[in-house]
Write a protein that holds these residues in place. Structure first.
Motif, PDB file in Angstrom:
ATOM      1  N   MET A   1       0.820  -1.212   0.000  1.00 28.29           N
ATOM      2  CA  MET A   1       0.000   0.000   0.000  1.00 28.29           C
ATOM      3  C   MET A   1       0.855   1.264   0.000  1.00 28.29           C
ATOM      4  SD  MET A   1      -3.559  -0.326   1.414  1.00 28.29           S
ATOM      5  CE  MET A   1      -4.599  -1.753   1.244  1.00 28.29           C
TER       6      MET A   1
ATOM      7  N   LEU B   1      -4.291  -0.893  -3.025  1.00 31.35           N
ATOM      8  CA  LEU B   1      -4.402   0.362  -2.279  1.00 31.35           C
ATOM      9  C   LEU B   1      -5.848   0.855  -2.238  1.00 31.35           C
ATOM     10  CD1 LEU B   1      -3.117   2.910  -0.921  1.00 31.35           C
ATOM     11  CD2 LEU B   1      -2.764   3.814  -3.221  1.00 31.35           C
TER      12      LEU B   1
ATOM     13  N   TYR C   1      -8.638  -0.962  -2.664  1.00 30.69           N
ATOM     14  CA  TYR C   1      -9.690  -1.877  -2.227  1.00 30.69           C
ATOM     15  C   TYR C   1      -9.414  -2.695  -0.983  1.00 30.69           C
ATOM     16  CZ  TYR C   1     -11.799  -0.585  -6.595  1.00 30.69           C
ATOM     17  OH  TYR C   1     -12.362   0.145  -7.613  1.00 30.69           O
ATOM     18  N   GLU C   2      -8.247  -2.544  -0.359  1.00 27.26           N
ATOM     19  CA  GLU C   2      -7.966  -3.394   0.804  1.00 27.26           C
ATOM     20  C   GLU C   2      -7.687  -2.592   2.070  1.00 27.26           C
ATOM     21  OE1 GLU C   2      -8.312  -6.585   1.109  1.00 27.26           O
ATOM     22  OE2 GLU C   2      -8.417  -7.311  -0.959  1.00 27.26           O
ATOM     23  N   GLN C   3      -8.142  -1.352   2.101  1.00 24.60           N
ATOM     24  CA  GLN C   3      -7.936  -0.505   3.282  1.00 24.60           C
ATOM     25  C   GLN C   3      -8.450  -1.199   4.549  1.00 24.60           C
ATOM     26  OE1 GLN C   3      -6.549   2.621   3.028  1.00 24.60           O
ATOM     27  NE2 GLN C   3      -7.294   3.610   1.170  1.00 24.60           N
ATOM     28  N   ARG C   4      -9.524  -1.901   4.399  1.00 28.37           N
ATOM     29  CA  ARG C   4     -10.166  -2.570   5.529  1.00 28.37           C
ATOM     30  C   ARG C   4      -9.209  -3.500   6.280  1.00 28.37           C
ATOM     31  NH1 ARG C   4     -14.813  -5.216   2.910  1.00 28.37           N
ATOM     32  NH2 ARG C   4     -13.094  -6.379   1.976  1.00 28.37           N
TER      33      ARG C   4
ATOM     34  N   MET D   1      -6.007  -3.239   6.665  1.00 29.74           N
ATOM     35  CA  MET D   1      -4.804  -2.608   7.202  1.00 29.74           C
ATOM     36  C   MET D   1      -4.848  -2.526   8.721  1.00 29.74           C
ATOM     37  SD  MET D   1      -2.526  -1.346   5.018  1.00 29.74           S
ATOM     38  CE  MET D   1      -1.959   0.293   5.453  1.00 29.74           C
TER      39      MET D   1
ATOM     40  N   ARG E   1      -2.943   2.355   8.729  1.00 34.94           N
ATOM     41  CA  ARG E   1      -4.080   2.905   7.996  1.00 34.94           C
ATOM     42  C   ARG E   1      -4.190   4.405   8.220  1.00 34.94           C
ATOM     43  NH1 ARG E   1      -8.320  -0.382   9.496  1.00 34.94           N
ATOM     44  NH2 ARG E   1      -8.811   0.995  11.214  1.00 34.94           N
TER      45      ARG E   1
ATOM     46  N   LEU F   1      -1.637   6.133   6.135  1.00 38.96           N
ATOM     47  CA  LEU F   1      -2.068   6.159   4.744  1.00 38.96           C
ATOM     48  C   LEU F   1      -3.132   7.221   4.503  1.00 38.96           C
ATOM     49  CD1 LEU F   1      -2.338   2.588   3.261  1.00 38.96           C
ATOM     50  CD2 LEU F   1      -1.715   4.660   2.033  1.00 38.96           C
ATOM     51  N   ILE F   2      -4.066   7.334   5.450  1.00 38.74           N
ATOM     52  CA  ILE F   2      -5.128   8.327   5.306  1.00 38.74           C
ATOM     53  C   ILE F   2      -4.532   9.734   5.292  1.00 38.74           C
ATOM     54  CG2 ILE F   2      -7.099   9.364   6.498  1.00 38.74           C
ATOM     55  CD1 ILE F   2      -7.946   6.532   7.308  1.00 38.74           C
TER      56      ILE F   2
ATOM     57  N   ARG G   1      -3.146  10.247   1.893  1.00 35.45           N
ATOM     58  CA  ARG G   1      -4.221  10.417   0.929  1.00 35.45           C
ATOM     59  C   ARG G   1      -4.846  11.796   1.050  1.00 35.45           C
ATOM     60  NH1 ARG G   1      -9.583   7.431   2.044  1.00 35.45           N
ATOM     61  NH2 ARG G   1      -9.697   9.307   3.305  1.00 35.45           N
TER      62      ARG G   1
ATOM     63  N   GLN H   1     -17.565   5.360  -1.365  1.00 35.18           N
ATOM     64  CA  GLN H   1     -16.320   5.472  -0.612  1.00 35.18           C
ATOM     65  C   GLN H   1     -16.311   6.685   0.318  1.00 35.18           C
ATOM     66  OE1 GLN H   1     -13.859   3.278  -0.742  1.00 35.18           O
ATOM     67  NE2 GLN H   1     -14.278   2.094  -2.577  1.00 35.18           N
TER      68      GLN H   1
END
Lengths: 196, 196
Positions: free
Chosen positions: A60, A107, A109-112, A114, A119, A122-123, A126, B166
């Motif tokens: 990710m 990246l 579709y698999e945030q859940r 993490m 996470r 990453l947020i 983003r 999302q």
DNA sequence: CCTACCGATCGGTAGG
DNA sequence: CCTACCGATCGGTAGG
């Protein structure tokens, strides 16, 4: 400067994992799948990574970092608002559909899956990336390149672009760059964006 | 006409499953999770469903059927191209973000876990739905409501709309209907779509 | 990095 | 619909 064998093996594992996570999902991929893909025994994988989650984090961060870098590099070469918007559309889609496509899909579709701390990191990344979009779009609105609310245009655009991973085929008629231009034209209407 | 207890229980299981599949993913949800959510023992779940996949199929078909129905009903009430496009945008987003949101998110993101036969059936339904979009957009292009290639506009629009799951929050400033109108305006430019 | 293994959990079944 | 259970597989570890 030589790359150590261990680092090399680690990279191979991350690349194998990103392909598998993309194909079968994080939960659907076993550590045995990943190890087998690079010719290791499943136990040996934990010499390189503390656990399975750590591999996901590596995939990710890789995708997010490259996305931000591509945008920065693209924007550094333009100052006119319309050109900057076009550069951003292109950079985003070229990264999304390029050789890091597996990382990018994971990246998205698999945030859940993490772990919480990674996470949040990453947020944060983003959010910074989306602020770049926000600023570029606001400048484009001010310059009259597009009409409407900048935040809505940003969400509309990023949604349309990110969704391309669902249907885009490399053997199709349009390159990622051409597709980015077409999408931008859909947004701006004809002849409002410079042709480069 | 009374609904049998068994049918009622089955529906409760499907609804619980769609929420869990959405939260934790299909692979991340166990049959024990689903059974517990409606107060059953895990073995009892297989009195209602042959296997775990069958529950996923039920969730997905539910979402796809309701999406198509909503579009049909909405289009039946309009004949003018601009109004039809607006009705389609609204119907899609209202279904996507409405009380079937869990089913819809599972429909969008868990295709990979579907058994082959049911997946093909779903793809057939989805293709039919996208043909409706294609026709409505082609008519709108002909009428001058939007400019550009109809297939690209369709993908652009559906991508932007589907991506709303999302980030959309029910407690935000815009209803799904209002958001659909805003998105459509982004696509058409100001004052090309009738206000109803 | 391999061998050998562990405890936990999984989807699913038999018998009532 | 429950009880009791099964074989398979999972992520991960110890010892070398």
């Amino acid at each position: 400067m030589t790359i150590s064998d261990s680092e090399n093996r680690r990279n191979k594992l991350v690349r194998a994992a990103s392909r598998l996570f993309r194909e079968k999902g994080y939960d659907g991929t076993t550590v045995r799948d990943i190890a087998r893909a690079v010719g290791l025994q499943s136990g040996s994988l934990f010499y390189h990574f503390r656990n399975k989650e750590e591999i996901l984090v590596a995939v990710m961060l890789n995708g997010m970092r490259r996305t931000s870098e591509a945008a920065e590099n693209a924007l550094a070469r333009h100052s006119e608002p319309g050109e900057r918007l076009q550069a951003l559309f292109r950079a985003h889609l070229e990264t999304l559909l390029g050789d890091l496509q597996d990382d990018m899909i994971v990246l998205l579709y698999e945030q859940r899956s993490m772990p919480a701390e990674a996470r949040e990191h990453l947020i944060t990344m983003r959010d910074a990336y989306e602020r770049v979009w926000q600023e570029v779009i606001e400048a484009a609105v001010t310059a009259g390149v597009v009409d409407g609310d900048a935040a809505l245009i940003r969400r509309f655009s990023l949604g349309a672009l990110n969704w391309t991973v669902q249907w885009y085929r490399k053997d199709g008629p349009l390159s990622p760059t051409e597709l980015a231009d077409q999408f931008l034209r859909t947004l701006t209407g004809p002849a409002r964006i410079p042709v480069t």
